[in-house]
Design a protein around this motif. Structure first.
Motif, PDB file in Angstrom:
ATOM      1  N   PHE A 300       0.974  -1.333  -0.064  1.00 16.48           N
ATOM      2  CA  PHE A 300      -0.572  -0.015  -0.096  1.00 16.48           C
ATOM      3  C   PHE A 300       0.868   0.845  -0.310  1.00 16.48           C
ATOM      4  CE2 PHE A 300      -2.084   2.970   3.115  1.00 16.48           C
ATOM      5  CZ  PHE A 300      -3.313   3.477   2.063  1.00 16.48           C
ATOM      6  N   THR A 301       1.906   1.125   0.312  1.00 17.87           N
ATOM      7  CA  THR A 301       2.547   2.579   0.911  1.00 17.87           C
ATOM      8  C   THR A 301       3.094   2.634  -0.168  1.00 17.87           C
ATOM      9  OG1 THR A 301       3.428   2.098   3.981  1.00 17.87           O
ATOM     10  CG2 THR A 301       4.250   3.107   2.238  1.00 17.87           C
ATOM     11  N   LYS A 302       3.968   1.821  -0.836  1.00 20.62           N
ATOM     12  CA  LYS A 302       5.040   1.656  -2.146  1.00 20.62           C
ATOM     13  C   LYS A 302       3.864   2.525  -3.098  1.00 20.62           C
ATOM     14  CE  LYS A 302       8.641  -1.180  -1.127  1.00 20.62           C
ATOM     15  NZ  LYS A 302       9.558   0.048  -1.215  1.00 20.62           N
ATOM     16  N   ALA A 303       2.902   1.947  -3.147  1.00 24.49           N
ATOM     17  CA  ALA A 303       1.703   2.071  -4.387  1.00 24.49           C
ATOM     18  C   ALA A 303       1.144   3.490  -4.100  1.00 24.49           C
ATOM     19  CB  ALA A 303       0.681   1.780  -4.497  1.00 24.49           C
ATOM     20  N   VAL A 304       0.816   4.139  -2.439  1.00 22.63           N
ATOM     21  CA  VAL A 304       0.648   6.115  -2.670  1.00 22.63           C
ATOM     22  C   VAL A 304       2.566   6.228  -2.834  1.00 22.63           C
ATOM     23  CG1 VAL A 304       0.520   7.567  -1.079  1.00 22.63           C
ATOM     24  CG2 VAL A 304      -1.112   5.204  -1.169  1.00 22.63           C
ATOM     25  N   GLY A 305       3.088   5.827  -2.358  1.00 19.45           N
ATOM     26  CA  GLY A 305       4.195   6.568  -3.433  1.00 19.45           C
ATOM     27  C   GLY A 305       4.972   7.255  -4.905  1.00 19.45           C
ATOM     28  N   ASN A 306       4.227   6.065  -5.104  1.00 21.69           N
ATOM     29  CA  ASN A 306       4.610   5.587  -6.448  1.00 21.69           C
ATOM     30  C   ASN A 306       3.151   6.792  -7.720  1.00 21.69           C
ATOM     31  OD1 ASN A 306       6.698   4.587  -6.946  1.00 21.69           O
ATOM     32  ND2 ASN A 306       6.049   1.892  -6.836  1.00 21.69           N
ATOM     33  N   LEU A 307       2.183   6.740  -6.640  1.00 19.76           N
ATOM     34  CA  LEU A 307       0.719   7.430  -7.600  1.00 19.76           C
ATOM     35  C   LEU A 307       0.955   9.227  -7.085  1.00 19.76           C
ATOM     36  CD1 LEU A 307      -1.742   4.416  -7.148  1.00 19.76           C
ATOM     37  CD2 LEU A 307      -1.009   4.946  -8.916  1.00 19.76           C
ATOM     38  N   GLN A 308       1.744   9.165  -5.665  1.00 20.98           N
ATOM     39  CA  GLN A 308       1.666  10.730  -5.448  1.00 20.98           C
ATOM     40  C   GLN A 308       2.471  11.650  -6.888  1.00 20.98           C
ATOM     41  OE1 GLN A 308      -0.070  12.013  -4.029  1.00 20.98           O
ATOM     42  NE2 GLN A 308      -0.443  10.535  -1.724  1.00 20.98           N
ATOM     43  N   SER A 309       2.649  10.687  -7.173  1.00 20.47           N
ATOM     44  CA  SER A 309       4.142  11.507  -8.212  1.00 20.47           C
ATOM     45  C   SER A 309       3.288  11.711  -9.495  1.00 20.47           C
ATOM     46  CB  SER A 309       5.581  10.419  -7.749  1.00 20.47           C
ATOM     47  OG  SER A 309       5.328   9.602  -9.100  1.00 20.47           O
ATOM     48  N   ILE A 310       2.492  11.002  -9.826  1.00 21.67           N
ATOM     49  CA  ILE A 310       1.948  10.958 -11.062  1.00 21.67           C
ATOM     50  C   ILE A 310       0.401  11.414 -11.203  1.00 21.67           C
ATOM     51  CG2 ILE A 310       3.783   9.167 -12.046  1.00 21.67           C
ATOM     52  CD1 ILE A 310       1.199   7.304 -12.606  1.00 21.67           C
ATOM     53  N   LEU A 311      -0.094  11.604 -10.053  1.00 25.55           N
ATOM     54  CA  LEU A 311      -1.391  11.832 -10.226  1.00 25.55           C
ATOM     55  C   LEU A 311      -1.695  13.172 -10.512  1.00 25.55           C
ATOM     56  CD1 LEU A 311      -3.802   9.875  -9.794  1.00 25.55           C
ATOM     57  CD2 LEU A 311      -4.175  11.132  -7.117  1.00 25.55           C
ATOM     58  N   ILE A 312      -3.020  13.494 -11.563  1.00 25.58           N
ATOM     59  CA  ILE A 312      -2.677  14.972 -11.748  1.00 25.58           C
ATOM     60  C   ILE A 312      -4.488  14.960 -11.327  1.00 25.58           C
ATOM     61  CG2 ILE A 312      -3.891  16.009 -14.012  1.00 25.58           C
ATOM     62  CD1 ILE A 312      -2.818  14.341 -16.194  1.00 25.58           C
ATOM     63  N   ARG A 313      -3.893  16.105  -9.887  1.00 18.57           N
ATOM     64  CA  ARG A 313      -5.059  16.827  -9.133  1.00 18.57           C
ATOM     65  C   ARG A 313      -5.799  17.774 -10.076  1.00 18.57           C
ATOM     66  NH1 ARG A 313      -0.591  14.738  -6.475  1.00 18.57           N
ATOM     67  NH2 ARG A 313      -1.082  12.996  -4.649  1.00 18.57           N
ATOM     68  N   GLU A 314      -5.193  19.033 -10.052  1.00 18.38           N
ATOM     69  CA  GLU A 314      -6.095  20.160 -10.426  1.00 18.38           C
ATOM     70  C   GLU A 314      -6.989  20.385 -11.807  1.00 18.38           C
ATOM     71  OE1 GLU A 314      -2.903  23.302 -10.339  1.00 18.38           O
ATOM     72  OE2 GLU A 314      -1.729  22.709  -8.457  1.00 18.38           O
ATOM     73  N   PRO A 315      -7.517  20.908 -11.698  1.00 18.04           N
ATOM     74  CA  PRO A 315      -8.730  21.309 -12.590  1.00 18.04           C
ATOM     75  C   PRO A 315      -7.905  22.021 -13.945  1.00 18.04           C
ATOM     76  CG  PRO A 315      -9.714  22.388 -11.295  1.00 18.04           C
ATOM     77  CD  PRO A 315      -7.987  22.097 -10.745  1.00 18.04           C
ATOM     78  N   LEU A 316      -7.615  21.079 -15.503  1.00 23.25           N
ATOM     79  CA  LEU A 316      -7.224  21.782 -16.223  1.00 23.25           C
ATOM     80  C   LEU A 316      -7.169  23.059 -16.756  1.00 23.25           C
ATOM     81  CD1 LEU A 316      -5.852  20.330 -18.745  1.00 23.25           C
ATOM     82  CD2 LEU A 316      -8.117  20.592 -19.981  1.00 23.25           C
ATOM     83  N   GLY A 317      -6.719  23.769 -17.078  1.00 26.06           N
ATOM     84  CA  GLY A 317      -6.933  25.274 -17.632  1.00 26.06           C
ATOM     85  C   GLY A 317      -6.441  25.985 -18.920  1.00 26.06           C
ATOM     86  N   GLU A 318      -6.400  26.850 -18.478  1.00 24.93           N
ATOM     87  CA  GLU A 318      -6.978  27.644 -19.912  1.00 24.93           C
ATOM     88  C   GLU A 318      -5.510  27.441 -21.262  1.00 24.93           C
ATOM     89  OE1 GLU A 318      -7.042  31.617 -22.532  1.00 24.93           O
ATOM     90  OE2 GLU A 318      -7.781  31.602 -20.236  1.00 24.93           O
ATOM     91  N   MET A 319      -5.279  26.919 -22.149  1.00 23.17           N
ATOM     92  CA  MET A 319      -4.262  26.547 -22.854  1.00 23.17           C
ATOM     93  C   MET A 319      -3.916  28.188 -22.750  1.00 23.17           C
ATOM     94  SD  MET A 319      -5.028  23.195 -25.466  1.00 23.17           S
ATOM     95  CE  MET A 319      -5.338  21.919 -24.754  1.00 23.17           C
TER      96      MET A 319
END
Length: 322
Positions: A300-319
Motif C-alpha cells: 500500500f505504502t509503495k503504491a501511494v508513493g508511486n501514484l502521488q508522483s504522477i496523479l493529476i489533481r488540479e482542474p485543467l486550466g486554459e492553454m
C-alpha cells in the motif's frame, strides 16, 4: 483526481482505525466493501439501512477525516447457476445500491457474473473460444437469457436511485474486455460502466491506455482500480495466459498481481493517468493490493508513493500558449 484505497486491505482494523490510517497516508477517498467477496467488515448494509443513527455516524466517520466514499464494492456472481448462491450475491448488490443512494455514493462496484451453460447447470461456464460451435451456442444463451435481462433490470434499478454500476473487467466473468463491457452497456443501461482495473487487462494482452480510450469515449468508465501485473514470459510460454495454477505458486505462474510500479514502469502508469484525464475521467484512483511479495502495509505504502508522483489533481486550466 483523488487518490483512494479499497479498504478491504484493512479489514482486520476497525472502521475508525482504517479511516485514520488512510487519512494519515495522505489519501482523499475510500472504497468500502459491503458484501459479496469483499465482505462487510466496515459496512453492513443490513445494519446501516435499518438504523438512521448508525447510518449518520458511519457517514460522519468518513467525512470528519476529510475523506469521501468513492464507491461501495460488492463483487460477486449474481448470475451463478446455483440459485441460492446467486440470490445471496444479488441481495447484497441490491442492498448496496440502496445504501449508496442513502449515503449519496455515486458508484457501486461488482462483477458482471457468469452463468452456467443451461438452466439446470451447477457451475459457471466461461467460454473463451469460438469453436467447437458448442461454445458459441452457450455464449448466445448466456447473453440473451441471463446477462442482458439481469443487467437491464438491475441497471434500471440503480439508475432510478442515481447510482452507477462499475463492473470490473475480470477473467472468469462474462464482461472481461472493453468489447464485452460496451456490448452489455449498449444492450442495457448507461448506468452500467466499468470499474477499470489495468491488472486484469495486461494479462489478457490488452493495452490499458487503449482500453481507456475505447471506454472513455463512450462515457463508460465509472471508477478506477490501481493494481499492477507482472508477466514471466518463460512461464507464459509453458502455461499460457489462462494459467490455472494457484496465485500462491508465484515462481511458476505465468503472471501475478503486483503493487503499482512493480509490474509496469511509472511511465506506463503516467500514460494511464494521462489517458484518464484525456477522456474526461476526473474521479478517484483507488489502490487495490493483491501483491504476494509484499505485506499489505508495504504494498500500500509503495503504491501511494508511486501514484502521488504522477496523479493529476488540479482542474485543467486554459492553454495560455495556444
Amino acid at each position: 483526481m483523488k487518490l483512494g484505497v479499497f479498504s478491504v486491505l484493512f479489514a482486520q482494523k476497525s472502521l475508525e482505525e482504517a479511516l485514520d490510517y488512510i487519512a494519515a497516508s495522505g489519501l482523499g477517498a475510500v472504497e468500502i466493501g459491503t458484501g459479496g467477496y469483499p465482505g462487510k467488515a466496515h459496512a453492513d448494509p443490513d445494519v446501516l439501512l435499518a438504523d438512521e443513527g448508525k447510518l449518520k455516524a458511519f457517514k460522519q466517520a468518513v467525512e470528519s477525516r476529510g475523506l469521501i466514499i468513492s464507491a461501495l464494492s460488492v463483487h460477486g456472481n449474481p448470475l451463478h447457476p446455483q440459485k441460492a448462491i446467486a440470490k445471496e450475491f444479488h441481495d447484497d448488490l441490491i442492498k448496496t445500491i440502496e445504501l449508496a443512494q442513502r449515503l449519496e455514493v455515486p458508484v457501486v462496484n461488482t462483477f458482471s457474473g457468469c452463468p452456467g451453460d443451461h438452466e439446470d447447470a451447477k457451475y459457471p461456464n466461461w467460454p473463451v473460444a469460438p469453436w467447437p460451435n458448442d461454445y458459441q451456442e452457450i455464449l448466445k444463451w448466456q447473453w440473451e437469457e441471463k446477462l442482458i435481462p439481469y443487467w437491464k433490470e438491475t441497471g434500471d434499478f440503480a439508475a432510478a436511485r442515481n447510482v452507477k454500476i462499475g463492473l470490473e473487467l475480470h477473467g472468469g466473468f462474462s464482461v472481461h474486455t472493453p468489447a464485452t463491457m460496451l456490448r452489455l452497456r449498449e444492450a442495457t443501461s448507461e448506468a452500467i460502466g466499468a470499474n477499470l482495473d489495468p491488472s486484469h487487462l495486461w494479462w489478457q494482452g490488452i493495452d490499458p491506455v487503449a482500453a481507456i480510450r475505447y471506454l472513455g469515449q463512450a462515457g463508460a468508465i465509472h471508477h478506477f482500480h490501481a493494481k499492477d501485473t507482472s508477466l514471466e514470459q518463460s512461464n507464459v510460454n509453458k502455461y499460457g495466459v489462462t494459467d490455472m495454477q494457484s496465485y500462491t505458486q508465484m515462481f511458476d505462474r505465468a503472471w501475478q498481481f503486483r503493487t503499482v510500479g512493480f509490474g509496469h514502469s511509472m511511465k506506463e502508469w503516467a500514460d494511464i493517468i494521462s489517458a484518464l484525464r484525456l477522456v474526461g475521467y476526473d474521479y478517484v484512483v483507488s489502490i487495490e493490493h493483491e501483491d504476494g511479495l509484499m505485506s499489505v502495509e508495504e504494498g500500500f505504502t509503495k503504491a501511494v508513493g508511486n501514484l502521488q508522483s504522477i496523479l493529476i489533481r488540479e482542474p485543467l486550466g486554459e492553454m495560455w500558449w495556444v
